[in-house]
Design a protein around this motif. Sequence first.
Motif, PDB file in Angstrom:
ATOM      1  N   ASN A  25      11.681  -3.603  -2.534  1.00  0.00           N
ATOM      2  CA  ASN A  25      11.318  -4.731  -3.733  1.00  0.00           C
ATOM      3  C   ASN A  25       9.688  -4.082  -4.494  1.00  0.00           C
ATOM      4  O   ASN A  25       9.441  -4.869  -5.153  1.00  0.00           O
ATOM      5  CB  ASN A  25      11.170  -6.342  -2.336  1.00  0.00           C
ATOM      6  CG  ASN A  25      11.646  -6.911  -2.486  1.00  0.00           C
ATOM      7  OD1 ASN A  25      13.387  -6.716  -3.537  1.00  0.00           O
ATOM      8  ND2 ASN A  25      12.077  -7.623  -1.834  1.00  0.00           N
ATOM      9  N   GLN A  26       9.088  -3.330  -4.061  1.00  0.00           N
ATOM     10  CA  GLN A  26       7.685  -2.750  -4.296  1.00  0.00           C
ATOM     11  C   GLN A  26       8.551  -1.016  -4.588  1.00  0.00           C
ATOM     12  O   GLN A  26       7.343  -1.317  -5.115  1.00  0.00           O
ATOM     13  CB  GLN A  26       7.042  -2.163  -2.814  1.00  0.00           C
ATOM     14  CG  GLN A  26       6.849  -3.565  -2.191  1.00  0.00           C
ATOM     15  CD  GLN A  26       5.319  -4.669  -2.181  1.00  0.00           C
ATOM     16  OE1 GLN A  26       4.592  -4.142  -3.721  1.00  0.00           O
ATOM     17  NE2 GLN A  26       5.024  -5.490  -2.652  1.00  0.00           N
ATOM     18  N   GLY A  27       9.172  -1.299  -4.875  1.00  0.00           N
ATOM     19  CA  GLY A  27      10.061   0.011  -5.941  1.00  0.00           C
ATOM     20  C   GLY A  27      10.225   0.865  -5.267  1.00  0.00           C
ATOM     21  O   GLY A  27       9.729   2.937  -5.652  1.00  0.00           O
ATOM     22  N   VAL A  28       9.249   1.433  -3.799  1.00  0.00           N
ATOM     23  CA  VAL A  28       9.857   1.953  -2.894  1.00  0.00           C
ATOM     24  C   VAL A  28      11.275   3.042  -2.569  1.00  0.00           C
ATOM     25  O   VAL A  28      12.195   1.533  -2.259  1.00  0.00           O
ATOM     26  CB  VAL A  28       8.839   2.258  -2.014  1.00  0.00           C
ATOM     27  CG1 VAL A  28       9.167   3.448  -0.795  1.00  0.00           C
ATOM     28  CG2 VAL A  28       7.399   1.992  -2.395  1.00  0.00           C
ATOM     29  N   ASP A  85       0.565  -1.235  -0.517  1.00  0.00           N
ATOM     30  CA  ASP A  85       0.326  -0.226   0.017  1.00  0.00           C
ATOM     31  C   ASP A  85       1.177   0.988   0.017  1.00  0.00           C
ATOM     32  O   ASP A  85       0.459   2.477  -0.827  1.00  0.00           O
ATOM     33  CB  ASP A  85      -1.058   0.059   0.640  1.00  0.00           C
ATOM     34  CG  ASP A  85      -2.237   0.708   1.397  1.00  0.00           C
ATOM     35  OD1 ASP A  85      -2.345   1.196  -0.481  1.00  0.00           O
ATOM     36  OD2 ASP A  85      -3.093   1.203   1.955  1.00  0.00           O
ATOM     37  N   VAL A  86       1.558   1.008   0.608  1.00  0.00           N
ATOM     38  CA  VAL A  86       2.940   2.501   0.299  1.00  0.00           C
ATOM     39  C   VAL A  86       3.515   2.666  -0.292  1.00  0.00           C
ATOM     40  O   VAL A  86       2.918   3.745  -1.300  1.00  0.00           O
ATOM     41  CB  VAL A  86       4.394   1.702   1.879  1.00  0.00           C
ATOM     42  CG1 VAL A  86       5.081   3.260   1.217  1.00  0.00           C
ATOM     43  CG2 VAL A  86       3.823   1.949   3.132  1.00  0.00           C
ATOM     44  N   ALA A  87       3.511   1.638  -1.902  1.00  0.00           N
ATOM     45  CA  ALA A  87       3.904   1.637  -2.638  1.00  0.00           C
ATOM     46  C   ALA A  87       2.978   2.534  -4.021  1.00  0.00           C
ATOM     47  O   ALA A  87       3.221   3.084  -5.029  1.00  0.00           O
ATOM     48  CB  ALA A  87       4.000  -0.035  -3.315  1.00  0.00           C
ATOM     49  N   ALA A  88       1.984   1.985  -4.200  1.00  0.00           N
ATOM     50  CA  ALA A  88       0.915   2.408  -4.322  1.00  0.00           C
ATOM     51  C   ALA A  88       0.052   3.468  -4.138  1.00  0.00           C
ATOM     52  O   ALA A  88       0.193   4.327  -4.794  1.00  0.00           O
ATOM     53  CB  ALA A  88      -1.110   1.662  -3.610  1.00  0.00           C
ATOM     54  N   LEU A  89       0.684   4.304  -2.587  1.00  0.00           N
ATOM     55  CA  LEU A  89       0.408   5.289  -2.151  1.00  0.00           C
ATOM     56  C   LEU A  89       1.837   6.534  -2.433  1.00  0.00           C
ATOM     57  O   LEU A  89       1.007   7.780  -3.385  1.00  0.00           O
ATOM     58  CB  LEU A  89       0.248   5.703  -1.394  1.00  0.00           C
ATOM     59  CG  LEU A  89      -1.124   4.968  -0.120  1.00  0.00           C
ATOM     60  CD1 LEU A  89      -0.776   4.934   1.473  1.00  0.00           C
ATOM     61  CD2 LEU A  89      -2.455   5.680  -0.884  1.00  0.00           C
ATOM     62  N   ASN A 124      -4.182  -6.547   8.496  1.00  0.00           N
ATOM     63  CA  ASN A 124      -4.241  -7.606   8.259  1.00  0.00           C
ATOM     64  C   ASN A 124      -5.180  -7.288   7.524  1.00  0.00           C
ATOM     65  O   ASN A 124      -6.878  -8.216   6.732  1.00  0.00           O
ATOM     66  CB  ASN A 124      -4.344  -8.056   8.661  1.00  0.00           C
ATOM     67  CG  ASN A 124      -3.033  -8.457   9.786  1.00  0.00           C
ATOM     68  OD1 ASN A 124      -2.377  -8.812   9.055  1.00  0.00           O
ATOM     69  ND2 ASN A 124      -3.787  -8.837  11.300  1.00  0.00           N
ATOM     70  N   ALA A 125      -5.650  -6.224   5.864  1.00  0.00           N
ATOM     71  CA  ALA A 125      -6.664  -5.983   5.017  1.00  0.00           C
ATOM     72  C   ALA A 125      -6.344  -5.050   4.309  1.00  0.00           C
ATOM     73  O   ALA A 125      -4.856  -5.255   3.720  1.00  0.00           O
ATOM     74  CB  ALA A 125      -7.366  -4.626   5.759  1.00  0.00           C
ATOM     75  N   ASP A 126      -6.487  -5.477   2.465  1.00  0.00           N
ATOM     76  CA  ASP A 126      -6.216  -5.538   1.335  1.00  0.00           C
ATOM     77  C   ASP A 126      -6.284  -3.563   1.522  1.00  0.00           C
ATOM     78  O   ASP A 126      -6.885  -3.099   1.525  1.00  0.00           O
ATOM     79  CB  ASP A 126      -7.301  -5.652   0.472  1.00  0.00           C
ATOM     80  CG  ASP A 126      -6.777  -5.498  -0.748  1.00  0.00           C
ATOM     81  OD1 ASP A 126      -5.743  -5.382  -1.290  1.00  0.00           O
ATOM     82  OD2 ASP A 126      -7.848  -5.006  -1.849  1.00  0.00           O
ATOM     83  N   ARG A 127      -4.491  -3.226   1.553  1.00  0.00           N
ATOM     84  CA  ARG A 127      -4.373  -1.492   0.809  1.00  0.00           C
ATOM     85  C   ARG A 127      -4.825  -1.386   2.425  1.00  0.00           C
ATOM     86  O   ARG A 127      -5.777  -0.623   2.816  1.00  0.00           O
ATOM     87  CB  ARG A 127      -4.936  -0.908  -0.113  1.00  0.00           C
ATOM     88  CG  ARG A 127      -4.118  -0.667  -0.927  1.00  0.00           C
ATOM     89  CD  ARG A 127      -4.633  -0.557  -2.738  1.00  0.00           C
ATOM     90  NE  ARG A 127      -4.024   0.628  -2.031  1.00  0.00           N
ATOM     91  CZ  ARG A 127      -4.164   1.631  -2.759  1.00  0.00           C
ATOM     92  NH1 ARG A 127      -4.628   2.072  -3.973  1.00  0.00           N
ATOM     93  NH2 ARG A 127      -3.259   2.929  -2.305  1.00  0.00           N
ATOM     94  N   GLU A 154       3.074  11.272  -0.104  1.00  0.00           N
ATOM     95  CA  GLU A 154       3.797  11.421   0.646  1.00  0.00           C
ATOM     96  C   GLU A 154       3.683  10.433   2.158  1.00  0.00           C
ATOM     97  O   GLU A 154       2.836  10.331   2.354  1.00  0.00           O
ATOM     98  CB  GLU A 154       5.342  12.642   0.708  1.00  0.00           C
ATOM     99  CG  GLU A 154       5.597  13.095  -0.079  1.00  0.00           C
ATOM    100  CD  GLU A 154       5.883  15.237   0.559  1.00  0.00           C
ATOM    101  OE1 GLU A 154       6.616  15.406   0.465  1.00  0.00           O
ATOM    102  OE2 GLU A 154       5.344  15.244   1.574  1.00  0.00           O
ATOM    103  N   VAL A 155       4.964   9.810   1.929  1.00  0.00           N
ATOM    104  CA  VAL A 155       4.694   8.559   3.194  1.00  0.00           C
ATOM    105  C   VAL A 155       5.650   8.519   4.059  1.00  0.00           C
ATOM    106  O   VAL A 155       7.211   8.167   3.454  1.00  0.00           O
ATOM    107  CB  VAL A 155       3.959   7.441   2.570  1.00  0.00           C
ATOM    108  CG1 VAL A 155       4.073   6.301   3.750  1.00  0.00           C
ATOM    109  CG2 VAL A 155       2.949   7.266   1.936  1.00  0.00           C
ATOM    110  N   VAL A 156       6.242   8.362   5.467  1.00  0.00           N
ATOM    111  CA  VAL A 156       7.049   7.867   6.398  1.00  0.00           C
ATOM    112  C   VAL A 156       5.745   6.485   6.766  1.00  0.00           C
ATOM    113  O   VAL A 156       5.654   6.821   7.616  1.00  0.00           O
ATOM    114  CB  VAL A 156       7.031   9.004   7.586  1.00  0.00           C
ATOM    115  CG1 VAL A 156       8.498   8.909   7.958  1.00  0.00           C
ATOM    116  CG2 VAL A 156       7.740  10.503   6.525  1.00  0.00           C
TER     117      VAL A 156
END
Length: 284
Positions: free
Chosen positions: A93-96, A21-25, A260-263, A31-33
């Motif tokens: 690995n998620q591209g972040v 989800d961090v990668a999707a955001l 433990n949920a989708d996104r 911006e994510v910390v």
Amino acid sequence: MTIVVKIGGAAAVDPEGALADVAALREEGREVVVVHGGSTAVDEALEQMDIEPTYVETPDGVVGRFTDEQTMDVFKMAMPGLVNTDIVAGLQNQGVNAVGLSGVDGQLLKGPRKSAVRVVEDGKKKIKRGDHSGTIEEVNGDLLRTLLDSDYTPVASVPMLGVESDGSFTPVNSDADRSAAAIAGELGSEGEDVDLVLLTDVSGIYEDPDDESTRIDRVDSPEDFEHLTEVAEGFMRRKTMAAQEGLQRGASRVVVATANADRPISNALAGNGTTITADALGEK
């Protein structure tokens, strides 16, 4: 808008959904910390070393870990060494393009060391000495902003930098929820909208801790917040404290939700959790 997300360290928390989800955001331009716990990793390391973990309850009913010198050494190995590295690698690995930091790095998290804590044992209030923990009073927001502006995603963990009475520094433990709250508050202190998401192994804070159907969905007034603190038990008391501190420091809202949920981060921000707004403190 910036999101500060704390990923819990309990065994029942699966971090993979949060990392995706961090990668999707980030792809969406947010911006994510990331701030993480690591209680399970620390307990497993202690067990391998035949050291019994110690948890204490404060007179206010808050349950937390007592961190003696041996336990602090394990923290320094497990948190920035093992857990932080795994989360940073998972994000890569998620591209972040993530960067791992402990609170010691660049004086990211700093405040006075506490060498003793008030606890309740066998129904009696006592002073327990030998603690290695601290209270965060300063966050190096410039360091975080430099990383964010350079398109990096910071991943932060304890230890923090404890200030001794003589002005010297010692790495000490600090609660991960409250660390995330301090970071969110610092980033929001200049008027920026900052959401704090506390991901855990349940879907929010419940009226009845054993009944998910009693989840409190929104807290929008001081009366609501007072009720929330009354029903929150054990480790959830830490989260209500973190919520209050984050909002007081400058965060826009706080959501306690399941990892433990989708996104799970997006799911929390969409209202699927316990959302606490600044109105809950009668401020802003």
